[in-house]
Write a protein that holds these residues in place. Structure first.
Motif, PDB file in Angstrom:
ATOM      1  N   PRO A  35       0.786  -1.237   0.000  1.00  0.00           N
ATOM      2  CA  PRO A  35       0.000   0.000   0.000  1.00  0.00           C
ATOM      3  C   PRO A  35       0.819   1.289   0.000  1.00  0.00           C
ATOM      4  O   PRO A  35       0.375   2.300  -0.515  1.00  0.00           O
ATOM      5  CB  PRO A  35      -0.828  -0.111   1.284  1.00  0.00           C
ATOM      6  N   ILE A  36       2.032   1.254   0.546  1.00  0.00           N
ATOM      7  CA  ILE A  36       2.833   2.468   0.638  1.00  0.00           C
ATOM      8  C   ILE A  36       3.201   3.012  -0.745  1.00  0.00           C
ATOM      9  O   ILE A  36       3.543   4.180  -0.902  1.00  0.00           O
ATOM     10  CB  ILE A  36       4.102   2.213   1.483  1.00  0.00           C
ATOM     11  N   LEU A  37       3.098   2.161  -1.775  1.00  0.00           N
ATOM     12  CA  LEU A  37       3.423   2.586  -3.141  1.00  0.00           C
ATOM     13  C   LEU A  37       2.173   2.857  -3.984  1.00  0.00           C
ATOM     14  O   LEU A  37       2.283   3.264  -5.133  1.00  0.00           O
ATOM     15  CB  LEU A  37       4.279   1.524  -3.837  1.00  0.00           C
ATOM     16  N   PHE A  41      -4.919   5.126  -0.440  1.00  0.00           N
ATOM     17  CA  PHE A  41      -5.059   4.174   0.654  1.00  0.00           C
ATOM     18  C   PHE A  41      -6.542   3.940   0.929  1.00  0.00           C
ATOM     19  O   PHE A  41      -7.355   4.845   0.777  1.00  0.00           O
ATOM     20  CB  PHE A  41      -4.430   4.710   1.947  1.00  0.00           C
ATOM     21  N   THR A  42      -6.858   2.739   1.383  1.00  0.00           N
ATOM     22  CA  THR A  42      -8.209   2.448   1.845  1.00  0.00           C
ATOM     23  C   THR A  42      -8.137   2.198   3.345  1.00  0.00           C
ATOM     24  O   THR A  42      -7.510   1.230   3.796  1.00  0.00           O
ATOM     25  CB  THR A  42      -8.800   1.212   1.139  1.00  0.00           C
ATOM     26  N   ALA A  43      -8.735   3.066   4.121  1.00  0.00           N
ATOM     27  CA  ALA A  43      -8.729   2.942   5.578  1.00  0.00           C
ATOM     28  C   ALA A  43      -9.619   1.776   6.005  1.00  0.00           C
ATOM     29  O   ALA A  43     -10.475   1.320   5.233  1.00  0.00           O
ATOM     30  CB  ALA A  43      -9.214   4.242   6.210  1.00  0.00           C
ATOM     31  N   PRO A  44      -9.445   1.264   7.242  1.00  0.00           N
ATOM     32  CA  PRO A  44     -10.275   0.161   7.724  1.00  0.00           C
ATOM     33  C   PRO A  44     -11.774   0.438   7.639  1.00  0.00           C
ATOM     34  O   PRO A  44     -12.567  -0.483   7.481  1.00  0.00           O
ATOM     35  CB  PRO A  44      -9.828   0.000   9.188  1.00  0.00           C
ATOM     36  N   PRO A  76       1.269 -11.127   0.737  1.00  0.00           N
ATOM     37  CA  PRO A  76       0.462 -10.660   1.877  1.00  0.00           C
ATOM     38  C   PRO A  76      -0.674  -9.716   1.487  1.00  0.00           C
ATOM     39  O   PRO A  76      -1.540  -9.420   2.309  1.00  0.00           O
ATOM     40  CB  PRO A  76       1.474  -9.933   2.768  1.00  0.00           C
ATOM     41  N   TYR A  77      -0.651  -9.253   0.234  1.00  0.00           N
ATOM     42  CA  TYR A  77      -1.727  -8.381  -0.259  1.00  0.00           C
ATOM     43  C   TYR A  77      -2.403  -9.088  -1.433  1.00  0.00           C
ATOM     44  O   TYR A  77      -2.108  -8.804  -2.599  1.00  0.00           O
ATOM     45  CB  TYR A  77      -1.167  -7.014  -0.672  1.00  0.00           C
ATOM     46  N   PRO A  78      -3.303 -10.041  -1.146  1.00  0.00           N
ATOM     47  CA  PRO A  78      -3.894 -10.866  -2.208  1.00  0.00           C
ATOM     48  C   PRO A  78      -4.529 -10.077  -3.351  1.00  0.00           C
ATOM     49  O   PRO A  78      -4.403 -10.456  -4.512  1.00  0.00           O
ATOM     50  CB  PRO A  78      -4.941 -11.701  -1.454  1.00  0.00           C
ATOM     51  N   TRP A  79      -5.216  -8.960  -3.030  1.00  0.00           N
ATOM     52  CA  TRP A  79      -5.872  -8.175  -4.077  1.00  0.00           C
ATOM     53  C   TRP A  79      -4.853  -7.594  -5.062  1.00  0.00           C
ATOM     54  O   TRP A  79      -5.187  -7.332  -6.217  1.00  0.00           O
ATOM     55  CB  TRP A  79      -6.670  -7.032  -3.459  1.00  0.00           C
ATOM     56  N   LYS A  80      -3.645  -7.369  -4.609  1.00  0.00           N
ATOM     57  CA  LYS A  80      -2.609  -6.752  -5.440  1.00  0.00           C
ATOM     58  C   LYS A  80      -1.685  -7.779  -6.094  1.00  0.00           C
ATOM     59  O   LYS A  80      -0.808  -7.418  -6.874  1.00  0.00           O
ATOM     60  CB  LYS A  80      -1.766  -5.781  -4.594  1.00  0.00           C
TER      61      LYS A  80
END
Length: 199
Positions: A35-37, A41-44, A76-80
């Motif tokens: 997400p840092i790149l 961002f999508t907040a909780p 660790p980021y399945p959507w990405k």
């Protein structure tokens, strides 16, 4: 001088004028999707907001001028990292989705390949649903609803746990993924054509 033992010393002389081989090593680095790149961002709570360091992060990568930069959509980021998060079912639309994969890939390519440097794309994360549980049957493949939430337990299974022992389904998944990235389109498991990929 090199110390061999507490009571012994050996003298070592290096002659740099005698060239035996020229190093062909390329100084490079690896970029993993996280997400840092991302552009936002999508907040909780589901709120989406712009990433304040997005531009500078990719500008810094471009400034390095490195070659053979490796890009890895990280598990660790399945959507990405996985373009089809749910197992295909006959008669139902498949879950193929590049929404959270393409933006970062495009930014990476712009920062490296767009500045005349070479890249190595490494889509390595395999869909969980290709693997069975200990009983050899399909397993539950949960993943976060928030694309920016890390989930280090996504990868479940290895070669021995493939539901298709021939690895044919695995090969077809990566074949469709690469077809979309290279030609801009592919045909899914149910015969539906998907278009709109990078060209």
């Amino acid at each position: 001088t090199v110390s061999v033992a507490s009571s012994q010393y050996w003298s070592v002389k290096v002659d740099f004028s005698n060239v035996t081989r020229v190093s062909r090593t390329t100084t490079t680095l690896q970029v993993v999707s996280n997400p840092i790149l991302d552009r936002s961002f999508t907040a909780p709570n589901g709120t989406v907001f712009p990433n304040p360091i997005h531009g500078n992060a990719w500008k810094s990568l471009a400034a390095l001028g490195a070659d053979l930069v490796r890009y890895v959509p990280w598990f660790p980021y399945p959507w990405k990292s996985v373009a089809e998060l749910d197992a295909p079912q006959v008669g139902k639309p498949t879950s193929w989705n590049f929404t959270f994969i393409l933006p970062m890939l495009e930014d990476f390519m712009d920062a490296v390949y767009g500045h005349n440097h070479t890249t190595v794309l490494n889509f390595a994360t395999q869909p969980c649903w290709l693997f069975g549980g200990p009983d050899g049957k399909p397993q539950s493949c949960s993943y976060p609803s928030n694309p920016d939430e890390s989930f280090f337990k996504y990868v479940r299974g290895n070669r021995a746990n493939l539901l298709d022992p021939s690895a044919g389904d695995l090969a077809k998944y990566f074949g469709r993924l690469l077809s979309y990235l290279v030609t801009g389109e592919f045909i899914d498991e149910n015969g539906v054509r998907h278009t709109g990929g990078p060209k």
